[in-house]
Design an enzyme around this catalytic site. Structure first.
Site, mmCIF file in Angstrom:
data_model
loop_
_atom_site.group_PDB
_atom_site.id
_atom_site.type_symbol
_atom_site.label_atom_id
_atom_site.label_comp_id
_atom_site.label_asym_id
_atom_site.label_seq_id
_atom_site.Cartn_x
_atom_site.Cartn_y
_atom_site.Cartn_z
ATOM 1 N N GLU A 252 5.991 -38.987 9.996
ATOM 2 C CA GLU A 252 6.081 -38.283 8.714
ATOM 3 C C GLU A 252 5.966 -39.260 7.544
ATOM 4 O O GLU A 252 5.378 -38.938 6.511
ATOM 5 C CB GLU A 252 7.387 -37.485 8.611
ATOM 6 C CG GLU A 252 7.602 -36.438 9.706
ATOM 7 C CD GLU A 252 6.437 -35.482 9.897
ATOM 8 O OE1 GLU A 252 5.672 -35.250 8.929
ATOM 9 O OE2 GLU A 252 6.263 -34.983 11.030
ATOM 10 N N LYS B 108 0.827 -1.209 0.000
ATOM 11 C CA LYS B 108 0.000 0.000 0.000
ATOM 12 C C LYS B 108 0.860 1.257 0.000
ATOM 13 O O LYS B 108 0.659 2.163 -0.813
ATOM 14 C CB LYS B 108 -0.930 0.004 1.222
ATOM 15 C CG LYS B 108 -1.892 -1.167 1.240
ATOM 16 C CD LYS B 108 -2.813 -1.137 2.442
ATOM 17 C CE LYS B 108 -2.104 -1.377 3.762
ATOM 18 N NZ LYS B 108 -1.546 -2.723 3.903
HETATM 19 P P1 ADP Z 1 1.971 -2.044 3.261
HETATM 20 O O1 ADP Z 1 2.057 -0.557 3.281
HETATM 21 O O2 ADP Z 1 0.806 -2.568 2.491
HETATM 22 O O3 ADP Z 1 2.087 -2.690 4.603
HETATM 23 P P2 ADP Z 1 4.464 -1.762 1.960
HETATM 24 O O4 ADP Z 1 4.116 -0.918 0.798
HETATM 25 O O5 ADP Z 1 5.082 -1.073 3.117
HETATM 26 O O6 ADP Z 1 3.206 -2.581 2.439
HETATM 27 O O7 ADP Z 1 5.362 -2.961 1.462
HETATM 28 C C1 ADP Z 1 6.549 -3.303 2.096
HETATM 29 C C2 ADP Z 1 7.585 -3.678 1.072
HETATM 30 O O8 ADP Z 1 7.252 -4.900 0.442
HETATM 31 C C3 ADP Z 1 7.692 -2.686 -0.041
HETATM 32 O O9 ADP Z 1 8.562 -1.659 0.291
HETATM 33 C C4 ADP Z 1 8.216 -3.528 -1.169
HETATM 34 O O10 ADP Z 1 9.606 -3.635 -1.070
HETATM 35 C C5 ADP Z 1 7.607 -4.879 -0.913
HETATM 36 N N1 ADP Z 1 6.397 -5.095 -1.716
HETATM 37 C C6 ADP Z 1 5.149 -5.305 -1.248
HETATM 38 N N2 ADP Z 1 4.287 -5.505 -2.256
HETATM 39 C C7 ADP Z 1 4.988 -5.413 -3.402
HETATM 40 C C8 ADP Z 1 4.662 -5.513 -4.800
HETATM 41 N N3 ADP Z 1 3.425 -5.763 -5.211
HETATM 42 N N4 ADP Z 1 5.662 -5.359 -5.689
HETATM 43 C C9 ADP Z 1 6.905 -5.106 -5.287
HETATM 44 N N5 ADP Z 1 7.273 -4.987 -4.006
HETATM 45 C C10 ADP Z 1 6.351 -5.154 -3.064
HETATM 46 ZN ZN ZN Z 2 1.806 -34.773 11.456
#
Ligand code: ADP
Ligand code: ZN
Ligand code: MG
Length: 620
Positions: free
Chosen positions: A430, A215
């Site tokens: 397992e 986000k």
């Molecule tokens: P949120 O705000 O939804 O918690 P973030 O935007 O902070 O998530 O995401 C954390 C990190 O994860 C980002 O900085 C990025 O590096 C990685 N990330 C998450 N979603 C994606 C995506 N769709 N594509 C590329 N990187 C992603």
């Molecule tokens: Zn088991």
């Protein structure tokens, strides 16, 4: 109205009563401040190291392109230049100047605190004092404004601003969401076009999705694509202890945004302000006022000013309906956890930034990471890189990926010393899972591996690797899955005896019960219970109860769950008893090699034709 009046009166009475205590309270505040001052001077003693160069105000303006970071506190700006030099300058606070510096890509942090006190230790006494003040003045709305305003200076509004270089290229795997947000970018870029048309443009966009789904990243990418400044705050910063502070802070950030249009104003964790109003939360009145102020601000600016407010939350269901009305956060974008192809794209994006050996199969990794967010996947590759370095490799090998994935899924490896008999029992447990999985190889997901290396709470495990993201299960699949889940326990019974069974099957039994219950009560897979959905609801004490079900139905459901689980148990038992030799062989291989891949298990189970025949008869 009348209500308000009586409230007012009663709080007046309350203050009169409390006056008597005021000297004690002031003493407490005084002591609090005293401790704060002492600890502050203590902290600042070891704070400054290399002396920064002094710049004049006109230097700052002239060299704005060289500035990397800037922290503004009152009229002092500190930070680093692009070449790493630390600087210090006396400036006059001027949004236009800030915009100019932000334009060239600098990160600006504005710190409104009167003193540079950070950290819990220094804040604690003050907060204690403020709590007292709040306690006294709570409810007297009139008298508190002035105090709120002066306390505002003690309580920094955290706004960070920069011009992100992030673009949609940095966001992978969520194409439809990007498509939706492209329109916002378009508006920021071509304001005139929209204005000429008289089109109603979005004012607020709500990004809803689980943590780590990107986000914040998306919000930054919108600003980056549109080439506008990005102002970021977090909703949790607005829930102050002092009544009226949240309102003042909201006013402040909108003021800031209005002077820098077009821009993106990002409010993370907006649920902290925008939670549905209810009457029992602590400090609810204050939050309500903060929320109202946010609504007022959002209604206040004209449609075409070019401020787009982006809110992010992982609890959209908690938001007050007022926030979602037209003209506010009227555009809502749900960001789901990435599906298999999305995960594949994200993995490929980050794999470009680290060195990955040729024999690493990212597609398989995408298959085996159902439920991982973008952030989880990035983290996985990072963990794998660390593991590779620790083992002296210069590229990430398949084993590093495997290790990182298991660590994230199950927790770190346990260097637990296991008694030989426990290890043997785990191997048979397992082997039971693995063998029954092989018997149902054409119905359920193929085995990825079986291991008796303890990890997290598990003593061992059998992992399956889905071919595709599953959206539903057939009845046959559910039945087979139940047999596989219970096969571990059954194996203990068959090979060690009914009195030697262990508690190690706890989570197997829990997951089998959950699946059976779901199939029977929600998915309508049981002819006895029929198609009526009898929903589960958990009440406060954590007990789940059946809703819209008579007591008789509840009994029927319980009975049916037991039937299904017993049938699965019998089925697994039949398979294991019939194939004792093969299961023993599997268990022994596990004991010596600790981990077997799906292919190796297949080889052991179907190595000769005889077992292949048995497989056919078993499935009937
Ligand atoms: P949120 O705000 O939804 O918690 P973030 O935007 O902070 O998530 O995401 C954390 C990190 O994860 C980002 O900085 C990025 O590096 C990685 N990330 C998450 N979603 C994606 C995506 N769709 N594509 C590329 N990187 C992603
Ligand atoms: Zn088991
Ligand atoms: Mg975030």
């Amino acid at each position: 109205m009348e209500n308000k009046k009586t409230k007012h009166n009663s709080s007046m009475v309350a203050t009169v009563k409390r006056r008597r205590n005021s000297s004690t309270i002031f003493l407490v505040i005084f002591i609090g401040l005293f401790i704060a001052i002492i600890s502050q001077s203590f902290m600042s003693n070891n704070a400054n190291d290399a002396a920064p160069v002094e710049l004049t105000f006109s230097d700052v303006l002239a060299r704005s392109g060289e500035i990397e970071t800037m922290k503004i506190h009152e009229d002092i700006a500190t930070g680093t230049l692009r070449d790493g030099t630390k600087y210090k300058a006396t400036i006059s606070y001027d949004p236009e100047m800030l915009a100019k510096i932000a334009e060239s890509g600098a990160t600006i942090t504005i710190d409104n605190s009167k003193s540079m006190m950070d950290g819990f230790l220094t804040w604690f006494p003050i907060i204690l004092g403020l709590l007292f003040i709040f306690w006294i003045f709570r409810g007297i709305r009139g008298g508190v404004g002035g105090i709120g305003r002066s306390l505002m200076n003690q309580n920094p509004t955290k706004i960070t601003t920069d011009k992100p270089k992030t673009t949609f290229k940095d966001v992978a795997g969520i194409d439809s969401e990007k498509q939706e947000l492209m329109e916002v970018v378009d508006f920021l870029k071509n304001k005139e076009k929209f204005r000429a048309l008289g089109a109603r443009v979005p004012r607020g966009v709500l990004l809803a999705g689980e943590p780590g789904t990107g986000k914040t990243l998306l919000a930054r990418a919108i600003a980056g694509e549109a080439n506008v400044p990005f102002f970021a705050t977090s909703g949790s910063d607005f829930s102050g202890i002092i009544v009226g502070l949240g309102v003042a802070k909201i006013k402040e950030i909108f003021e800031m945004a209005k002077r820098n249009t077009p821009c993106i104003l990002f409010i993370d964790e907006i649920d902290a302000i925008g939670q549905r109003r209810n009457s029992y939360a602590f400090n609810d009145q204050d939050r309500e006022q903060t929320l109202n102020q946010l609504l007022i601000e959002m209604d206040g600016f004209a449609n075409d000013t070019g401020i787009i407010v982006i809110g992010a939350t992982n609890r959209p269901d908690m938001l007050d309906a007022a926030l979602l009305r037209p003209g506010r956060f009227d555009r809502q974008v749900h960001i789901d956890l990435p599906d298999m192809s999305g995960r594949n794209e994200i993995l490929n994006l980050y794999a470009k930034r680290v060195k990955v050996a040729n024999d690493v199969n990212l597609h398989d990794l995408a298959r085996g990471t159902t439920g991982f967010s973008g952030a989880d996947l990035e983290n996985l590759l990072n963990e794998a890189a660390l593991h590779a370095v620790r083992n002296g490799r210069d590229k990430i090998a398949p084993i590093d990926i495997e290790e990182a994935r298991d660590k994230i899924l199950m927790g770190p490896r346990k260097v637990r010393k296991m008694r030989p008999e426990d290890k043997k029992l785990t191997a048979y447990h397992e082997a039971g899972h693995a063998f029954v999985s092989m018997m149902y190889a054409d119905i359920i997901d193929p085995i990825h591996k079986a291991t008796i290396i303890p990890r997290g709470r598990a003593l061992g495990m059998v992992q399956h690797l889905p071919i595709d993201d599953k959206v539903s299960m057939t009845l046959a699949e559910v039945r087979a899955q139940l047999s596989v889940s219970l096969a571990g326990r059954v194996s203990e019974e068959v090979f060690f005896g009914a009195d030697k069974i262990t508690t190690g099957a706890e989570s197997d039994i829990a997951s089998a019960t959950r699946l059976a219950r779901y199939a029977i009560t929600t998915a309508g897979l049981s002819p006895r219970v029929g198609l009526a959905a009898v929903h589960q609801s958990s009440n406060f004490s954590g007990h789940s109860a059946l809703e819209n079900a008579s007591e008789k139905t509840a009994e029927l459901v319980d009975d049916e769950i037991r039937n299904w689980l017993n049938a699965a148990h019998e089925d697994a038992k039949k398979l294991l008893v019939k194939n004792r030799k093969t299961v023993e062989k599997l268990a022994n291989e596990l004991l010596t090699r600790e981990t077997l891949t799906g292919d190796e298990i297949k080889q052991i189970v179907f190595g000769n034709k005889k077992t292949a025949k048995r497989k056919k008869s078993a499935k009937k």
